[in-house]
Design a protein around this motif. Structure first.
Motif, PDB file in Angstrom:
ATOM      1  N   HIS A   1       0.740  -1.314   0.010  1.00 42.26           N
ATOM      2  CA  HIS A   1      -0.077  -0.083   0.342  1.00 42.26           C
ATOM      3  C   HIS A   1       0.877   1.032   0.007  1.00 42.26           C
ATOM      4  O   HIS A   1       0.374   2.359   0.116  1.00 42.26           O
ATOM      5  CB  HIS A   1      -0.961  -0.105   1.244  1.00 42.26           C
ATOM      6  CG  HIS A   1      -1.934  -1.172   1.153  1.00 42.26           C
ATOM      7  ND1 HIS A   1      -2.891  -1.360   0.290  1.00 42.26           N
ATOM      8  CD2 HIS A   1      -1.778  -2.368   1.877  1.00 42.26           C
ATOM      9  CE1 HIS A   1      -3.585  -2.337   0.662  1.00 42.26           C
ATOM     10  NE2 HIS A   1      -2.766  -2.914   1.518  1.00 42.26           N
ATOM     11  N   GLY A   2       1.976   1.193  -0.049  1.00 47.70           N
ATOM     12  CA  GLY A   2       3.050   2.260  -0.326  1.00 47.70           C
ATOM     13  C   GLY A   2       3.641   2.844   1.130  1.00 47.70           C
ATOM     14  O   GLY A   2       2.915   2.006   2.139  1.00 47.70           O
ATOM     15  N   PRO A   3       4.494   3.399   1.295  1.00 51.07           N
ATOM     16  CA  PRO A   3       5.166   3.974   2.165  1.00 51.07           C
ATOM     17  C   PRO A   3       4.345   4.743   3.382  1.00 51.07           C
ATOM     18  O   PRO A   3       3.208   5.428   3.094  1.00 51.07           O
ATOM     19  CB  PRO A   3       6.257   4.963   1.735  1.00 51.07           C
ATOM     20  CG  PRO A   3       5.746   5.453   0.412  1.00 51.07           C
ATOM     21  CD  PRO A   3       4.969   4.442  -0.031  1.00 51.07           C
ATOM     22  N   PHE A   4       4.844   4.498   4.584  1.00 53.92           N
ATOM     23  CA  PHE A   4       3.829   5.240   5.567  1.00 53.92           C
ATOM     24  C   PHE A   4       4.083   6.768   5.655  1.00 53.92           C
ATOM     25  O   PHE A   4       5.513   7.176   5.239  1.00 53.92           O
ATOM     26  CB  PHE A   4       4.368   4.833   7.052  1.00 53.92           C
ATOM     27  CG  PHE A   4       3.932   3.318   7.247  1.00 53.92           C
ATOM     28  CD1 PHE A   4       2.830   3.084   7.651  1.00 53.92           C
ATOM     29  CD2 PHE A   4       5.142   2.418   7.189  1.00 53.92           C
ATOM     30  CE1 PHE A   4       2.580   1.459   7.576  1.00 53.92           C
ATOM     31  CE2 PHE A   4       4.877   1.002   7.218  1.00 53.92           C
ATOM     32  CZ  PHE A   4       3.508   0.615   7.444  1.00 53.92           C
ATOM     33  N   ARG A   5       3.199   7.727   5.660  1.00 50.88           N
ATOM     34  CA  ARG A   5       3.708   9.067   5.638  1.00 50.88           C
ATOM     35  C   ARG A   5       3.777   9.716   7.099  1.00 50.88           C
ATOM     36  O   ARG A   5       4.318  10.812   7.309  1.00 50.88           O
ATOM     37  CB  ARG A   5       2.451   9.988   5.051  1.00 50.88           C
ATOM     38  CG  ARG A   5       2.235   9.343   3.433  1.00 50.88           C
ATOM     39  CD  ARG A   5       0.987  10.088   2.800  1.00 50.88           C
ATOM     40  NE  ARG A   5       1.133   9.679   1.408  1.00 50.88           N
ATOM     41  CZ  ARG A   5       1.160  10.563   0.206  1.00 50.88           C
ATOM     42  NH1 ARG A   5       1.783  11.538   0.654  1.00 50.88           N
ATOM     43  NH2 ARG A   5       1.484   9.952  -0.991  1.00 50.88           N
ATOM     44  N   SER A   6       3.171   9.076   8.104  1.00 46.19           N
ATOM     45  CA  SER A   6       3.499   9.535   9.247  1.00 46.19           C
ATOM     46  C   SER A   6       3.466   8.274  10.298  1.00 46.19           C
ATOM     47  O   SER A   6       3.177   7.452   9.888  1.00 46.19           O
ATOM     48  CB  SER A   6       2.396  10.434   9.890  1.00 46.19           C
ATOM     49  OG  SER A   6       1.342   9.929   9.973  1.00 46.19           O
ATOM     50  N   PRO A   7       4.067   8.534  11.612  1.00 46.48           N
ATOM     51  CA  PRO A   7       3.848   7.146  12.462  1.00 46.48           C
ATOM     52  C   PRO A   7       2.345   6.826  12.693  1.00 46.48           C
ATOM     53  O   PRO A   7       2.095   5.603  12.896  1.00 46.48           O
ATOM     54  CB  PRO A   7       4.500   7.737  13.800  1.00 46.48           C
ATOM     55  CG  PRO A   7       5.654   8.784  13.393  1.00 46.48           C
ATOM     56  CD  PRO A   7       4.898   9.588  12.082  1.00 46.48           C
ATOM     57  N   ASP A   8       1.561   7.541  12.595  1.00 49.59           N
ATOM     58  CA  ASP A   8      -0.087   7.350  12.819  1.00 49.59           C
ATOM     59  C   ASP A   8      -0.489   6.260  11.746  1.00 49.59           C
ATOM     60  O   ASP A   8      -1.378   5.467  11.915  1.00 49.59           O
ATOM     61  CB  ASP A   8      -0.768   8.745  12.621  1.00 49.59           C
ATOM     62  CG  ASP A   8      -0.680   9.427  13.770  1.00 49.59           C
ATOM     63  OD1 ASP A   8      -0.263   9.140  14.902  1.00 49.59           O
ATOM     64  OD2 ASP A   8      -0.781  10.708  13.745  1.00 49.59           O
ATOM     65  N   ASP A   9       0.095   6.289  10.531  1.00 54.85           N
ATOM     66  CA  ASP A   9      -0.181   5.367   9.603  1.00 54.85           C
ATOM     67  C   ASP A   9       0.019   3.849   9.940  1.00 54.85           C
ATOM     68  O   ASP A   9      -0.408   3.025   9.358  1.00 54.85           O
ATOM     69  CB  ASP A   9       0.679   5.679   8.241  1.00 54.85           C
ATOM     70  CG  ASP A   9       0.095   6.950   7.555  1.00 54.85           C
ATOM     71  OD1 ASP A   9      -1.175   7.330   7.762  1.00 54.85           O
ATOM     72  OD2 ASP A   9       0.635   7.210   6.620  1.00 54.85           O
ATOM     73  N   LEU A  10       0.897   3.640  10.974  1.00 57.53           N
ATOM     74  CA  LEU A  10       1.139   2.317  11.483  1.00 57.53           C
ATOM     75  C   LEU A  10      -0.106   1.546  11.963  1.00 57.53           C
ATOM     76  O   LEU A  10      -0.404   0.418  11.804  1.00 57.53           O
ATOM     77  CB  LEU A  10       2.295   2.239  12.566  1.00 57.53           C
ATOM     78  CG  LEU A  10       3.639   2.626  12.167  1.00 57.53           C
ATOM     79  CD1 LEU A  10       4.367   2.811  13.218  1.00 57.53           C
ATOM     80  CD2 LEU A  10       4.101   1.298  11.405  1.00 57.53           C
TER      81      LEU A  10
ATOM     82  N   ARG B   1      -2.503  -4.414  10.913  1.00 59.60           N
ATOM     83  CA  ARG B   1      -3.409  -5.269  11.787  1.00 59.60           C
ATOM     84  C   ARG B   1      -2.575  -5.772  12.953  1.00 59.60           C
ATOM     85  O   ARG B   1      -1.427  -6.047  12.961  1.00 59.60           O
ATOM     86  CB  ARG B   1      -4.018  -6.516  11.094  1.00 59.60           C
ATOM     87  CG  ARG B   1      -4.704  -7.466  11.841  1.00 59.60           C
ATOM     88  CD  ARG B   1      -5.118  -8.623  11.351  1.00 59.60           C
ATOM     89  NE  ARG B   1      -5.887  -9.576  12.156  1.00 59.60           N
ATOM     90  CZ  ARG B   1      -6.548 -10.358  11.715  1.00 59.60           C
ATOM     91  NH1 ARG B   1      -6.354 -10.852  10.555  1.00 59.60           N
ATOM     92  NH2 ARG B   1      -7.426 -11.026  12.572  1.00 59.60           N
ATOM     93  N   GLY B   2      -2.941  -5.534  14.123  1.00 60.87           N
ATOM     94  CA  GLY B   2      -2.406  -5.869  15.490  1.00 60.87           C
ATOM     95  C   GLY B   2      -1.751  -4.548  16.043  1.00 60.87           C
ATOM     96  O   GLY B   2      -1.148  -4.444  17.032  1.00 60.87           O
ATOM     97  N   ILE B   3      -1.666  -3.384  15.312  1.00 59.12           N
ATOM     98  CA  ILE B   3      -1.087  -2.164  15.804  1.00 59.12           C
ATOM     99  C   ILE B   3      -2.544  -1.084  16.043  1.00 59.12           C
ATOM    100  O   ILE B   3      -2.954  -0.867  15.050  1.00 59.12           O
ATOM    101  CB  ILE B   3      -0.069  -1.541  14.997  1.00 59.12           C
ATOM    102  CG1 ILE B   3       1.015  -2.225  14.852  1.00 59.12           C
ATOM    103  CG2 ILE B   3       0.272  -0.116  15.617  1.00 59.12           C
ATOM    104  CD1 ILE B   3       2.180  -1.789  14.064  1.00 59.12           C
ATOM    105  N   GLY B   4      -2.890  -0.986  17.204  1.00 59.25           N
ATOM    106  CA  GLY B   4      -3.805   0.136  17.610  1.00 59.25           C
ATOM    107  C   GLY B   4      -3.263   1.116  18.192  1.00 59.25           C
ATOM    108  O   GLY B   4      -1.811   1.307  18.361  1.00 59.25           O
ATOM    109  N   PRO B   5      -4.110   1.960  18.891  1.00 59.47           N
ATOM    110  CA  PRO B   5      -3.492   3.268  19.795  1.00 59.47           C
ATOM    111  C   PRO B   5      -2.710   2.912  20.787  1.00 59.47           C
ATOM    112  O   PRO B   5      -1.798   3.644  20.939  1.00 59.47           O
ATOM    113  CB  PRO B   5      -4.846   3.897  20.025  1.00 59.47           C
ATOM    114  CG  PRO B   5      -6.068   3.414  19.191  1.00 59.47           C
ATOM    115  CD  PRO B   5      -5.576   2.000  18.865  1.00 59.47           C
ATOM    116  N   ALA B   6      -3.039   1.805  21.369  1.00 56.93           N
ATOM    117  CA  ALA B   6      -1.930   1.714  22.692  1.00 56.93           C
ATOM    118  C   ALA B   6      -0.726   1.258  22.251  1.00 56.93           C
ATOM    119  O   ALA B   6       0.350   1.946  22.580  1.00 56.93           O
ATOM    120  CB  ALA B   6      -2.629   0.525  23.341  1.00 56.93           C
TER     121      ALA B   6
END
Length: 91
Positions: free
Chosen positions: A62-71, A75-80
């Motif tokens: 899906h292309g590079p992450f533009r900010s850490p929030d894009d992580l 799947r498996g990465i949520g706000p915490a």
């Protein structure tokens, strides 16, 4: 024993080797999530082998992450989990 240790090769890591000897896994050297290998990503808090592979797969498909929030696209990465690793990653 008794020999002066040789400084590790920076291995293409942006910014070179950490002079403290901590390497890329050191909290002072954020990991570039758009360039790091799955093995390097496992140094992040809360990231095991399956999450590391999922990060690599997500950026490949899906292309590079533009900010850490894009992580959070991974799947498996949520706000915490993102909060735990936020100061350890860069894009």
């Amino acid at each position: 024993v008794g020999e002066t240790p040789v400084a590790p090769d920076a291995g293409g890591v942006v910014g070179g080797a950490d002079p403290s000897g901590g390497g890329a896994a050191d909290a002072a050297v954020p990991i570039d999530v758009n360039r790091a290998s799955a093995a390097e990503l496992e140094a992040l808090p809360g990231v095991g082998p399956s999450t590391a592979v999922a990060i690599v797969r997500e950026r490949t498909e899906h292309g590079p992450f533009r900010s850490p929030d894009d992580l959070e696209r991974v799947r498996g990465i949520g706000p915490a989990k993102l909060a735990e690793m936020r100061d350890r990653v860069r894009v």
